[in-house]
Scaffold this motif. Structure first.
Motif, PDB file in Angstrom:
ATOM      1  N   THR A  45      75.665 -42.649  52.209  1.00 34.90           N
ATOM      2  CA  THR A  45      74.553 -42.216  51.149  1.00 34.90           C
ATOM      3  C   THR A  45      75.211 -42.641  49.859  1.00 34.90           C
ATOM      4  OG1 THR A  45      75.603 -40.508  50.796  1.00 34.90           O
ATOM      5  CG2 THR A  45      74.080 -40.509  52.462  1.00 34.90           C
ATOM      6  N   THR A  46      73.941 -43.160  49.063  1.00 33.24           N
ATOM      7  CA  THR A  46      73.737 -43.365  47.235  1.00 33.24           C
ATOM      8  C   THR A  46      73.207 -42.496  46.961  1.00 33.24           C
ATOM      9  OG1 THR A  46      74.142 -45.223  46.577  1.00 33.24           O
ATOM     10  CG2 THR A  46      72.451 -45.710  47.397  1.00 33.24           C
ATOM     11  N   LYS A  47      73.815 -43.326  45.233  1.00 34.62           N
ATOM     12  CA  LYS A  47      73.162 -42.088  43.983  1.00 34.62           C
ATOM     13  C   LYS A  47      71.543 -42.917  44.402  1.00 34.62           C
ATOM     14  CE  LYS A  47      72.649 -40.110  39.451  1.00 34.62           C
ATOM     15  NZ  LYS A  47      73.283 -39.904  38.258  1.00 34.62           N
ATOM     16  N   GLN A  48      70.384 -42.735  44.560  1.00 35.18           N
ATOM     17  CA  GLN A  48      69.134 -43.846  44.651  1.00 35.18           C
ATOM     18  C   GLN A  48      67.848 -42.611  44.561  1.00 35.18           C
ATOM     19  OE1 GLN A  48      67.689 -46.688  44.338  1.00 35.18           O
ATOM     20  NE2 GLN A  48      69.180 -47.405  45.116  1.00 35.18           N
ATOM     21  N   GLN A  49      67.676 -42.483  42.960  1.00 36.64           N
ATOM     22  CA  GLN A  49      66.319 -41.753  42.967  1.00 36.64           C
ATOM     23  C   GLN A  49      64.912 -42.017  44.358  1.00 36.64           C
ATOM     24  OE1 GLN A  49      65.942 -39.550  40.553  1.00 36.64           O
ATOM     25  NE2 GLN A  49      64.059 -39.072  41.915  1.00 36.64           N
TER      26      GLN A  49
ATOM     27  N   GLU B 156      67.237 -37.878  45.081  1.00 34.62           N
ATOM     28  CA  GLU B 156      68.464 -38.392  44.354  1.00 34.62           C
ATOM     29  C   GLU B 156      69.389 -38.994  45.132  1.00 34.62           C
ATOM     30  OE1 GLU B 156      70.294 -36.369  40.803  1.00 34.62           O
ATOM     31  OE2 GLU B 156      68.044 -36.595  39.916  1.00 34.62           O
ATOM     32  N   ARG B 157      69.458 -39.053  46.681  1.00 33.23           N
ATOM     33  CA  ARG B 157      71.030 -39.524  46.982  1.00 33.23           C
ATOM     34  C   ARG B 157      69.879 -39.731  48.092  1.00 33.23           C
ATOM     35  NH1 ARG B 157      74.670 -39.948  45.776  1.00 33.23           N
ATOM     36  NH2 ARG B 157      75.570 -40.292  47.632  1.00 33.23           N
TER      37      ARG B 157
ATOM     38  N   ARG C 213      70.058 -42.152  52.721  1.00 36.27           N
ATOM     39  CA  ARG C 213      71.258 -43.001  53.463  1.00 36.27           C
ATOM     40  C   ARG C 213      70.624 -44.656  53.228  1.00 36.27           C
ATOM     41  NH1 ARG C 213      69.225 -38.737  56.318  1.00 36.27           N
ATOM     42  NH2 ARG C 213      67.832 -39.287  57.182  1.00 36.27           N
TER      43      ARG C 213
ATOM     44  N   CYS D 225      65.481 -41.733  51.863  1.00 36.01           N
ATOM     45  CA  CYS D 225      65.649 -39.669  51.023  1.00 36.01           C
ATOM     46  C   CYS D 225      65.795 -38.550  51.749  1.00 36.01           C
ATOM     47  CB  CYS D 225      64.372 -39.835  50.618  1.00 36.01           C
ATOM     48  SG  CYS D 225      64.561 -38.371  49.512  1.00 36.01           S
TER      49      CYS D 225
ATOM     50  N   GLU E  18      66.385 -35.751  51.196  1.00 30.21           N
ATOM     51  CA  GLU E  18      65.500 -34.817  50.553  1.00 30.21           C
ATOM     52  C   GLU E  18      64.093 -34.710  51.910  1.00 30.21           C
ATOM     53  OE1 GLU E  18      66.119 -32.128  48.486  1.00 30.21           O
ATOM     54  OE2 GLU E  18      68.057 -33.032  48.879  1.00 30.21           O
TER      55      GLU E  18
END
Length: 109
Positions: A62-66, A75-76, A78, A97, A99
């Motif tokens: 995973t990475t920080k990505q909006q 905000e995370r 895959r 995402c 979420e």
């Protein structure tokens, strides 16, 4: 599957020969050699894989990505990178995402 010895293109069967549709090169078929080839014929398609019991940590990085979905504050995501364009162009990044499950992609322009 067999590739042409002359130009490297994929060959096709026509009767008792392998024929290259790119350059016209032909070679005789060999039943022993073809028996060793892997094909999709006779393989079962078990359908989609059930991932409901798999922990998110086991699915991939995973990475920080909006998340671009307006109603999601995730905000995370895959991510997976694939080379889908020419080899001299950058890879395409695919995100999901964690979420809401929304999927999107990013290309370098």
């Amino acid at each position: 599957m067999r590739f042409c010895d002359e130009c490297g293109s994929m060959m096709h069967t026509e009767g008792d020969a392998w024929v290259c549709r790119s350059c016209g090169h032909e070679t005789l078929r060999d039943s022993e050699q073809e028996a060793a080839m892997t094909t999709t014929q006779g393989q079962s398609d078990d359908g989609p894989v059930d991932m409901s019991d798999v922990d998110d940590a086991e699915v991939g990085p995973t990475t920080k990505q909006q998340c671009p979905q307006p109603d999601c504050d995730g905000e995370r995501a895959r991510y997976e990178m694939k080379q889908i364009r020419a080899a001299d162009e950058s890879e395409t990044r695919f995100f999901t995402c964690v979420e809401c499950g929304h999927k999107w992609r990013e290309d370098d322009h």
